[in-house]
Design an enzyme around this catalytic site. Structure first.
Site, short mmCIF file in Angstrom:
data_model
loop_
_atom_site.label_atom_id
_atom_site.label_comp_id
_atom_site.label_asym_id
_atom_site.label_seq_id
_atom_site.Cartn_x
_atom_site.Cartn_y
_atom_site.Cartn_z
N ARG A 182 16.90 -102.11 -137.02
CA ARG A 182 18.09 -102.13 -137.87
C ARG A 182 17.78 -102.99 -139.16
O ARG A 182 17.30 -104.08 -138.75
CB ARG A 182 19.25 -102.77 -137.08
CG ARG A 182 19.96 -102.07 -135.88
CD ARG A 182 20.45 -102.90 -134.77
NE ARG A 182 21.84 -103.18 -135.29
CZ ARG A 182 22.72 -102.58 -134.98
NH1 ARG A 182 23.03 -101.59 -134.36
NH2 ARG A 182 24.16 -103.02 -135.71
N ASP B 53 27.14 -93.26 -126.84
CA ASP B 53 26.96 -94.08 -127.64
C ASP B 53 25.40 -94.83 -127.73
O ASP B 53 24.51 -94.50 -126.73
CB ASP B 53 27.80 -95.43 -127.66
CG ASP B 53 27.72 -96.56 -128.74
OD1 ASP B 53 27.58 -96.27 -129.73
OD2 ASP B 53 27.80 -97.72 -128.25
#
Length: 894
Positions: free
Chosen positions: A383, A157
């Site tokens: 992000r 991940d």
């Protein structure tokens, strides 16, 4: 009297559909009103609650799964070896009409004990202890120790695993103007790889020079806020051309959330409890710019903010009318508030892919510039989230609210979908204010760790839910992106792209070019179909690295399963959240991250992190500890278990076949070769303890050299030490040892005068001599196999041999009815005979000679990786010794 109508028990932790009927009114129940196990009560003295689900109906129990049974490849291959040995026993029994048992499985049960000692070393390793979180490495199973030394693929991940999950507000775009300076880790990696210029280069979005290194060095040490721009900080935003848009932008960040402010009564300092690190970063950044959220109630939020007209701090209260929570369908969150001026505002934040479609024609004023900045931010590994708003009329809101309230109290399985449909009706015709850019920093040592793992020929696949640009450039920062080209399997026909990509990779096999494959969630849905998964896997295996973007938890598990089932290599999955659980359970080895550096966890994150750890086989606090877990402990455990199992079969075959040769020599008359207690104690006292020395303490090279030379790890990936040729060599060595021991002993002692009275050797003396040779041979054999000696190894090996003689003396003194053939055999016969000692020495040397010769030949002409390293170290030591002697000679001369 109140009644609750709700959904049936299910395993969805993040949704709840129900309605409370009280006094002829209906009140919707959502996850915000549900307390799961381990929830913490804050900001209130007490609550009134009703238990809805109990026992196995609770959501936690509904999520409980039977842990998957995982076995290492060595253990699975041991089954086949046992079948082979059993077949040999059947054959021998058929030929000799006699059955003898090789007590191999008793030793394997002892292997559980050795594995338990191995996991103690893992748990107590100070180099895998995280000082900040105060958490050590944790081995949650002992079945997979050796599997750590055979990992070929790592499924990782990104957020919270490669990164800290500590979100920092670093840049933003407001009204088409980019704000914020400083170079991210990804930008530094890109600059280093491309060599376009020094790190002090001018910011791509501003004419102001960058700060050197981390912007935190300029004096700001606030978690969640790493922003620098003099144009809008310290109240300077009021002088900007679009100050009204900037005001709305930061008001939205401060209001559009569910964060709860907590004031320290002693210091007056305000901290926040937020559902996610992103939300926490937004609230903190708004506070630092001048829009401080200081109070939240069920119906309102209060801000201390700067009044652009008076230049003074004022308190503004926003009445919360509705909260439209984030959903996977809408990919955005909105709040509807009433301001002190009686305006009704819809404040939104969400993904660019969804929010841009909902803009009005007038709301696209800053769209072009904002999209440019969003692309730049994503390429910098940030992000991105867009911020927008809309002013609502009273009638419009009233009609919509009635429809939304009706959808909220609907107790059906599709309530969430109906609420989303109604939300879509109000979340439209928005005005774009700008975009935020949040940096999730890489954990300490991640690039170096990934580089070492790559040198060990371990391939790493990153499975993340991030945007493609973000994932690709995080790959650069992790040293995974220094590739010639990247295939984006998310446009046109997926099948055509897979075929074209494979052709391109095949055409350049001879060139020193490495390729990386990037694929998004939509494309994964196609390639995981039975018709395309083979082509996808062929292309992915031909690439140096694989990045799967926008992937769901189920897709992560399916990709892991595809690699695990279709490749012969061991797969390891590593993650830190609840959405990684399926992937961790699907992989051969699951590693959970049980400590996130510097993170202020929300309850939601804590529960996800706990689920990942509870579902894992091993837990570590930082991704960088994976390097030591695999390259040191994994390699050691693999070598120890492989050598230990091969030695198990060797020593039992060497012992068992002497029984067979003796029975053949005795014409299968049923005459036993050894005393019954000799046979019973063979695998209990005389040969079992040295196995602990081999299986727990042996090291062919030190931990420092394991990390310095990662290529040593390839022995485990290729399974060299437990391959069938290697296993058969040990079996042949056992058979050969039994032949040497039996025939040399028999031919040397039969018909020879042995006792002082002239009596020849009888079966009792022959059996004791043969057994002595077996004990010496198998224990000296393990001494030759051990690479790293301590006093423990010496004590266990030579102590086992000494114990044989002690046992023989004590047992021989017992009554003949008890000791039978062993009565006084050592004291009266063997100990005083030169022939007994001479035969023992010669037979043991002859037994060890084949293995010694093979290892000498192999180390010289066909050396393995660790042999080369040991030889190099030996030559370096000799050179240093010669140099030291030369210096000493010169000193003596002078």
């Amino acid at each position: 009297m109140a009644t609750i109508k709700c959904e049936d028990p299910n395993d969805n932790l993040y949704s709840f559909v129900g309605t409370l009927h009280h006094n002829e009114k209906e009140y919707p129940l959502s996850p915000r009103q549900i307390l799961l196990r381990d929830s913490k009560l804050k900001n209130t003295e007490f609550i009134y609650g009703v238990v809805i689900f109990t026992g196995h109906d609770t959501k936690v129990m509904q999520n409980a799964l039977d842990p998957p049974s995982k076995r290492s490849k060595i253990e699975r291959r041991m089954d086949k070896i046992v079948y082979l040995l059993f077949s040999m026993l059947i054959l021998i029994s058929f030929i000799g009409s006699f059955f003898f048992g090789i007590e191999t499985m008793r030793d394997f049960r002892g292997g559980r004990f050795r594995r338990s000692l191995q996991i103690i070393f893992i748990n107590q390793d100070q180099d895998m202890y995280d000082g900040e979180t105060k958490r050590p490495a944790q081995a949650r199973t002992s079945n997979l120790n050796e599997e750590l030394g055979q990992v070929g693929y790592i499924m990782s991940d990104k957020t919270g695993t490669l990164t800290c999950n500590l979100m920092e507000f670093v840049k933003c775009s407001i009204a088409g103007v980019a704000y914020g300076h400083g170079m991210t880790e990804v930008e530094r990696a890109l600059t280093r790889i491309t060599g376009d210029g020094p790190l002090e280069a001018v910011d791509t979005l501003s004419n102001l020079p960058r700060y050197h290194g981390d912007t935190r060095s300029s004096g700001n040490s606030i978690k969640g806020f790493n922003f620098r721009d003099e144009c809008i900080m310290n109240g300077q935003w009021v002088n900007e051309p679009h100050s009204d848009v900037i005001q709305l932008f930061f008001q939205t960040l401060a209001v559009c959330n569910t964060a709860v402010p907590e004031r320290n009564k002693r210091t007056g300092e305000i901290t926040y409890e937020a559902e996610s690190p992103d939300e926490l970063a937004f609230v903190i950044s708004a506070r630092e710019i001048g829009f401080e959220l200081f109070e939240r109630t069920q119906s309102s939020v209060s801000l201390d903010e700067l009044d652009p007209e008076t230049g003074k701090k004022v308190t503004r209260v926003y009445k919360i009318l509705q909260i439209l929570e984030f959903s996977s369908h809408r990919k955005m969150m909105s709040v509807i508030v009433r301001t002190m001026e009686n305006q009704i505002l819809l404040l939104c934040k969400g993904a660019d892919s969804e929010l841009l479609k909902r803009l009005s024609d007038e709301g696209r004023l800053f769209e072009a510039k904002t999209k440019e900045h969003v692309k730049t931010y994503a390429e910098a590994g940030l992000r991105v989230m867009l911020i927008a708003y809309r002013e609502l009329g009273e009638d419009e809101y009233r009609k919509w609210n009635a429809e939304f309230s009706k959808a909220k109290v609907n107790v059906t399985a599709d309530r969430i979908e109906k609420m989303d449909e109604v939300a879509d009706k109000i979340e439209k015709d928005l005005f774009l204010l700008g975009a935020t850019a949040i940096e999730d920093k890489l954990q300490k040592g991640v690039p170096e760790c990934i580089d070492k793992l790559a040198q060990a020929t371990i391939k790493i696949w990153v499975l993340t839910g991030d945007k493609m640009e973000t994932a690709v450039n995080i790959g650069y920062a992790c040293s995974k992106g220094d590739k010639e080209a990247i295939f984006k399997a998310s446009l046109k026909s997926v099948k055509e792209q897979l075929e074209d990509g494979k052709k391109q990779v095949d055409s350049l096999k001879e060139c020193p070019i490495e390729y990386g494959l990037v694929i998004d969630g939509k494309s994964l849905a196609f390639v995981l179909d039975k018709k395309l998964e083979k082509k996808f896997l062929e292309l992915a295996l031909a690439c140096a690295s694989v990045l799967c973007c926008r992937s769901t938890p189920k897709q992560k598990a399916l990709v892991t399963r595809l690699v695990k089932t279709d490749c012969s290599k061991t797969t390891l999955a590593i993650g830190d959240g609840g959405n990684d659980v399926s992937m961790l359970q699907e992989a051969d080895i699951g590693v959970g991250i049980n400590g996130v550096e510097g993170m202020q966890k929300s309850d939601h994150v804590e529960k996800g992190n706990e689920r990942a750890v509870m579902s894992s086989d091993f837990a570590i606090a930082q991704f960088r500890f994976l390097e030591r877990l695999l390259l040191v402990h994994g390699r050691w455990c693999y070598r120890r278990i492989a050598m230990m199992v091969c030695y198990f079969f060797y020593k039992n075959i060497a012992f068992g076949f002497t029984l067979f040769w003796f029975e053949a020599y005795a014409s299968f008359s049923g005459q036993p070769a050894y005393n019954d207690w000799y046979m019973s104690f063979y695998n209990v006292f005389f040969t079992s303890l040295p196995v602990i020395a081999l299986g727990v303490f042996d090291q062919d090279v030190s931990a420092r050299l394991c990390l310095k030379y990662p290529l040593l790890y390839r022995e485990g990936i290729k399974n060299i030490l437990f391959s069938w040729p290697f296993i058969l060599l040990w079996i042949c060595n056992g058979v050969l040892s039994s032949i040497i021991i039996f025939f040399f002993t028999v031919n040397s002692m039969i018909s020879q005068a042995f006792r002082r009275d002239g009596q020849v050797v009888d079966y009792a003396i022959l059996g004791a001599t043969m057994y002595t040779c077996v004990v010496w041979a198998v224990n000296c054999q393990i001494a030759l196999s051990i690479n790293y000696f301590t006093w423990i190894q010496h004590f266990l090996i030579w102590g086992s041999i000494a114990f044989w003689y002690i046992f023989l003396v004590i047992y021989g003194f017992l009554s003949p009815r008890v000791s039978t053939t062993a009565y006084m055999v050592f004291v009266e016969a063997c100990a005083s005979s030169i022939l007994y000692w001479l035969v023992t020495v010669l037979v043991v040397i002859s037994t060890l000679l084949p293995y010694f010769s093979f290892r000498a030949f192999q180390s010289r002409f066909l050396p393995m990786a660790h042999d080369k390293l040991q030889l190099q170290r030996s030559e370096d030591s000799e050179a240093e010794m010669d140099h030291a002697k030369e210096n000493l000679r010169q000193i003596n001369v002078t």
